[in-house]
Design a protein around this motif. Structure first.
Motif, short mmCIF file in Angstrom:
data_model
loop_
_atom_site.label_atom_id
_atom_site.label_comp_id
_atom_site.label_asym_id
_atom_site.label_seq_id
_atom_site.Cartn_x
_atom_site.Cartn_y
_atom_site.Cartn_z
N LEU A 47 -3.07 3.00 7.24
CA LEU A 47 -2.46 2.71 5.95
C LEU A 47 -1.81 3.93 5.33
N PHE A 48 -2.53 5.05 5.29
CA PHE A 48 -2.03 6.21 4.56
C PHE A 48 -1.23 7.20 5.41
N ILE A 49 -1.50 7.26 6.70
CA ILE A 49 -0.76 8.21 7.54
C ILE A 49 0.39 7.50 8.25
N MET A 50 0.07 6.47 9.03
CA MET A 50 1.13 5.74 9.72
C MET A 50 2.03 5.01 8.73
N GLY A 51 1.43 4.45 7.68
CA GLY A 51 2.24 3.75 6.68
C GLY A 51 3.21 4.69 5.99
N THR A 52 2.77 5.89 5.67
CA THR A 52 3.67 6.88 5.05
C THR A 52 4.76 7.30 6.02
N GLY A 53 4.38 7.51 7.29
CA GLY A 53 5.37 7.91 8.29
C GLY A 53 6.41 6.83 8.53
N PHE A 54 5.96 5.58 8.71
CA PHE A 54 6.91 4.49 8.90
C PHE A 54 7.78 4.29 7.66
N GLY A 55 7.17 4.52 6.49
CA GLY A 55 7.91 4.33 5.25
C GLY A 55 9.12 5.23 5.12
N THR A 56 9.02 6.44 5.67
CA THR A 56 10.17 7.36 5.61
C THR A 56 11.34 6.86 6.46
N ASP A 84 7.10 0.35 -1.53
CA ASP A 84 6.40 1.28 -0.65
C ASP A 84 6.01 0.52 0.62
N PHE A 85 6.32 1.07 1.79
CA PHE A 85 5.98 0.38 3.03
C PHE A 85 4.48 0.20 3.18
N ARG A 86 3.71 1.08 2.55
CA ARG A 86 2.25 0.93 2.59
C ARG A 86 1.81 -0.34 1.86
N THR A 87 2.59 -0.75 0.87
CA THR A 87 2.31 -2.01 0.19
C THR A 87 2.44 -3.17 1.16
N PHE A 88 3.48 -3.10 2.00
CA PHE A 88 3.66 -4.12 3.03
C PHE A 88 2.50 -4.13 4.02
N MET A 89 2.02 -2.95 4.42
CA MET A 89 0.98 -2.85 5.43
C MET A 89 -0.41 -3.20 4.89
N PHE A 90 -0.58 -3.18 3.58
CA PHE A 90 -1.90 -3.35 2.99
C PHE A 90 -2.61 -4.63 3.44
N ARG A 108 12.84 3.61 4.32
CA ARG A 108 12.91 3.74 2.85
C ARG A 108 14.21 3.19 2.30
N ASP A 109 15.34 3.45 2.96
CA ASP A 109 16.64 3.02 2.44
C ASP A 109 16.86 1.52 2.56
N SER A 110 16.19 0.87 3.52
CA SER A 110 16.41 -0.56 3.73
C SER A 110 15.51 -1.44 2.87
N ILE A 111 14.47 -0.86 2.26
CA ILE A 111 13.58 -1.63 1.38
C ILE A 111 13.44 -0.89 0.05
N PRO A 112 14.50 -0.78 -0.73
CA PRO A 112 14.44 -0.03 -1.99
C PRO A 112 13.44 -0.65 -2.96
N GLY A 113 12.68 0.24 -3.60
CA GLY A 113 11.75 -0.21 -4.63
C GLY A 113 10.40 -0.68 -4.12
N ALA A 143 -10.43 -2.11 -2.60
CA ALA A 143 -10.53 -1.19 -3.73
C ALA A 143 -9.43 -0.14 -3.72
N LEU A 144 -8.76 0.04 -2.58
CA LEU A 144 -7.68 1.04 -2.47
C LEU A 144 -6.32 0.45 -2.86
N ALA A 145 -6.30 -0.79 -3.34
CA ALA A 145 -5.04 -1.48 -3.62
C ALA A 145 -4.12 -0.67 -4.54
N GLY A 146 -4.68 -0.13 -5.60
CA GLY A 146 -3.86 0.60 -6.57
C GLY A 146 -3.17 1.82 -6.00
N PHE A 147 -3.73 2.41 -4.93
CA PHE A 147 -3.14 3.60 -4.33
C PHE A 147 -1.89 3.28 -3.51
N VAL A 148 -1.66 2.01 -3.19
CA VAL A 148 -0.49 1.64 -2.39
C VAL A 148 0.41 0.67 -3.15
#
Length: 284
Positions: A51-60, A70-76, A63-68, A138-143
Motif C-alpha cells: 500500500l505505502f511503498i508500491m502504491g506510492t511508486g505506481f502512483g508516480t 491518490d493511487f494508494r486510494t485505489f489500492m486500499f 499521476r497525470d492520468s488520474i488527476p485528483g 484504520a489506515l484509511a485516512g492515510f490514503v
C-alpha cells in the motif's frame, strides 16, 4: 462372581451441543490469534508494504492520468482483501496443524457433529481475518479514504463475507491434507494468481480481452470490486477518472450490481462450506 462393568456415559448429540461446539471452536481460533503476535505482525507487513511503498511508486507513474486521486486510494480495497484472504487461509491451514499433532482426532470423536466443528472453524477464521482487516481499515485516512461510519460498516460486512468464503475454500482443501508444507504450497499456487487477477493492484478497465476474461471467472474479483465500489462512492472523483479506476465488473457489456457480486461470493462460500463438511465426514 462376575465383575460389574462400569458404564460410561456419553452426552447425546443435539443442536444445543453443536452450537456449543461452534462457540468453543470459534473461541479457540480467537485465542490463538490473540496469543500469536508474530503471526499478526507478519500478516500485516506485506499489505502495508504494497500500500505505502508500491502504491506510492505506481502512483508516480500514473499521476497525470488520474488527476485528483491518490493511487494508494485505489489500492486500499485490494490491500484489505489481501490481508483478509491471507489471514483466512492461515486460519484454515491450522486444521492441518491440528491433524499433525493429534488434536483434530480428539475433536472428531467428540459427541458433536463434524459439521459443527467445520462451521466453528470457518466462523473463527472469518472473525480472525476481519480482526486483522480492521487494522488495515484504520489506515484509511492515510490514503485519502474518509472515516465514514456507513463506509466502514459496509467494508466490514464485505470483509467478513470474503473471509468466510476463503476460509471455507481453505478448509475444503485442508480436509485431506496431511502436512502444512503441502497445504500452503497448494494454496499459494491457487491464491496468488487469483489475487493478482482480482483487480486489487490494477484497474479492470481497458484490459485485453483474454485478461478481462480471466478476471471475470476469478471469484476474488467479486470480493475486491464491492469494496472498491463502496470506497469510490464516498469520494469526490471526476467521472472520467472514476470510469478508469472504478469501472466495475461487466459481463458482455452488462455491469454487475454490487448486491449480486456479494451474493455470489456468499453462495460460493456456502457451497465450499458444504463441501468441507462432506469431506470431514469422510475423514477417519
Amino acid at each position: 462372581m462376575t465383575a460389574e462393568v462400569a458404564r460410561v456415559g456419553v452426552a447425546p448429540r443435539g443442536g444445543r451441543h453443536d452450537l456449543r461446539a461452534i462457540k468453543v471452536v470459534l473461541h479457540r481460533e480467537m485465542l490463538r490469534f490473540v496469543n500469536d503476535r508474530p503471526r499478526m505482525v507478519s500478516m500485516l507487513v506485506q499489505p502495508v508494504l504494497w500500500l505505502f511503498i508500491m502504491g506510492t511508486g505506481f502512483g508516480t507513474l500514473v499521476r497525470d492520468s488520474i488527476p485528483g486521486v491518490d493511487f494508494r486510494t485505489f489500492m486500499f480495497p485490494g490491500m484489505i482483501s489481501m490481508t483478509v484472504i491471507m489471514t483466512a487461509m492461515f486460519s484454515a491451514g491450522s486444521i492441518v496443524w491440528d491433524r499433525e499433532f493429534g488434536f483434530l482426532r480428539e475433536m472428531l470423536v467428540a459427541p458433536v457433529s463434524r459439521g459443527a466443528i467445520v462451521i466453528g472453524k470457518c466462523l473463527g477464521g472469518a472473525a480472525v481475518a476481519c480482526a486483522q482487516g480492521v487494522i488495515i481499515l484504520a489506515l484509511a485516512g492515510f490514503v485519502g479514504v474518509p472515516y465514514s461510519p456507513p463506509l466502514m460498516l459496509t467494508l466490514l460486512a464485505e470483509m467478513f463475507i470474503a473471509a468466510f468464503t476463503i476460509t471455507a475454500f481453505g478448509l475444503l482443501f485442508a480436509a485431506r491434507m496431511r502436512n502444512m508444507q503441502s497445504f500452503f504450497g497448494l494454496m499459494q499456487m491457487a491464491i496468488m494468481p487469483m489475487m493478482f487477477l482480482s483487480g486489487a493492484m490494477f484497474p479492470l478497465s481497458n484490459l485485453p480481452s483474454w485478461l478481462h476474461w480471466l478476471t471475470t471467472i476469478n471469484p476474488l474479483t467479486y470480493t475486491v470490486d464491492p469494496m472498491r465500489q463502496a470506497v469510490f462512492a464516498h469520494l469526490d472523483v471526476p467521472p472520467q477518472v472514476n470510469a478508469v479506476l472504478n469501472p466495475g465488473v461487466t459481463w458482455f457489456g452488462w455491469q454487475l450490481p454490487v448486491g449480486l457480486e456479494v451474493a455470489m461470493v456468499a453462495l460460493i462460500g456456502l457451497a465450499m462450506l458444504a463441501g468441507a463438511v462432506a469431506q470431514f465426514r469422510k475423514t477417519e
